[in-house]
Design a protein around this motif. Structure first.
Motif, mmCIF file in Angstrom:
data_model
loop_
_atom_site.group_PDB
_atom_site.id
_atom_site.type_symbol
_atom_site.label_atom_id
_atom_site.label_comp_id
_atom_site.label_asym_id
_atom_site.label_seq_id
_atom_site.Cartn_x
_atom_site.Cartn_y
_atom_site.Cartn_z
ATOM 1 N N LEU A 40 0.981 -1.109 -0.090
ATOM 2 C CA LEU A 40 -0.135 0.169 -0.010
ATOM 3 C C LEU A 40 0.869 1.387 0.066
ATOM 4 O O LEU A 40 0.805 2.303 -0.841
ATOM 5 N N PHE A 41 1.947 1.093 0.870
ATOM 6 C CA PHE A 41 2.847 2.321 0.978
ATOM 7 C C PHE A 41 3.896 2.351 -0.173
ATOM 8 O O PHE A 41 4.095 3.602 -0.567
ATOM 9 N N SER A 43 3.426 1.642 -3.213
ATOM 10 C CA SER A 43 2.647 2.233 -4.414
ATOM 11 C C SER A 43 2.572 3.842 -4.214
ATOM 12 O O SER A 43 2.742 4.522 -4.961
ATOM 13 N N TYR A 44 2.159 4.252 -2.920
ATOM 14 C CA TYR A 44 1.832 5.687 -2.789
ATOM 15 C C TYR A 44 3.389 6.356 -2.529
ATOM 16 O O TYR A 44 3.558 7.442 -3.303
ATOM 17 N N ASP A 47 4.819 7.390 -6.046
ATOM 18 C CA ASP A 47 4.279 8.534 -6.605
ATOM 19 C C ASP A 47 5.070 10.048 -5.966
ATOM 20 O O ASP A 47 4.829 10.966 -6.696
ATOM 21 N N VAL A 115 -0.053 15.170 -0.291
ATOM 22 C CA VAL A 115 -0.993 14.086 0.123
ATOM 23 C C VAL A 115 -2.055 13.951 -0.292
ATOM 24 O O VAL A 115 -2.846 15.006 -0.569
ATOM 25 N N ASP A 116 -2.562 13.195 -0.778
ATOM 26 C CA ASP A 116 -4.033 13.096 -1.718
ATOM 27 C C ASP A 116 -4.747 11.939 -0.663
ATOM 28 O O ASP A 116 -4.626 10.932 -0.540
ATOM 29 N N LEU A 119 -7.013 9.220 -1.763
ATOM 30 C CA LEU A 119 -6.435 8.152 -2.201
ATOM 31 C C LEU A 119 -6.029 7.176 -1.209
ATOM 32 O O LEU A 119 -6.228 5.896 -1.291
ATOM 33 N N LEU A 120 -5.591 7.627 -0.023
ATOM 34 C CA LEU A 120 -5.143 7.088 0.909
ATOM 35 C C LEU A 120 -6.373 6.507 1.576
ATOM 36 O O LEU A 120 -6.363 5.306 2.348
ATOM 37 N N ALA A 123 -7.505 3.448 -0.211
ATOM 38 C CA ALA A 123 -6.591 2.392 0.040
ATOM 39 C C ALA A 123 -6.913 1.624 1.260
ATOM 40 O O ALA A 123 -6.770 0.469 1.604
ATOM 41 N N THR A 124 -6.870 2.653 2.347
ATOM 42 C CA THR A 124 -6.911 2.063 3.652
ATOM 43 C C THR A 124 -8.278 1.131 4.089
ATOM 44 O O THR A 124 -8.293 0.140 4.670
#
Length: 131
Positions: A40-41, A43-44, A47, A115-116, A119-120, A123-124
């Protein structure tokens, strides 16, 4: 609300948010059943390559620099680094590029505009549902 800190440990994942009123909210996801949480992180963070981040290590050393790369183990390579507390760590003043092993990272502070939140959140939520 801005994401201010991320903690990634083998047993849990924590996200820290700060609102405009300086109130802090922490979100913790337990992931004993799902070992893919670091992805998860990963891929974040991919970016955020090219952006300035601050990495705080478990030994209280905080290093600010440009994120050059990150891998699936959340190992981080920083360029143009500088130590946040230069008085406490004077021996680190000459270091300009560094590789940080993911297991020694306590927090990663992200740029506020990088920070989007949506999106987070998505994902969470997916991670909490197990898919």
């Amino acid at each position: 609300m801005q994401l201010t800190k991320i903690v990634n440990r083998p047993s849990c994942l924590k996200l820290g948010f700060t609102s405009s009123k300086k109130q802090t909210l922490s979100l913790q996801l337990l992931s004993k059943r799902n070992p893919s949480t670091p992805m998860l992180f990963f891929s974040y963070f991919k970016d955020l390559v090219g952006r300035e981040v601050t990495v705080e290590l478990k030994n209280d050393l905080a290093i600010r620099g440009t994120l050059h790369s990150v891998d699936q183990y959340l190992n981080i390579k920083l360029e143009n680094t500088r130590v946040v507390d230069q008085d406490k760590f004077p021996h680190m003043l000459s270091v300009r590029n560094c590789f940080i092993r993911g297991s020694v990272v306590r927090y990663v502070q992200l740029p506020p505009d990088g920070v989007d939140i949506e999106l987070l959140h998505d994902a969470t939520r997916r991670e909490a549902r197990g898919g």
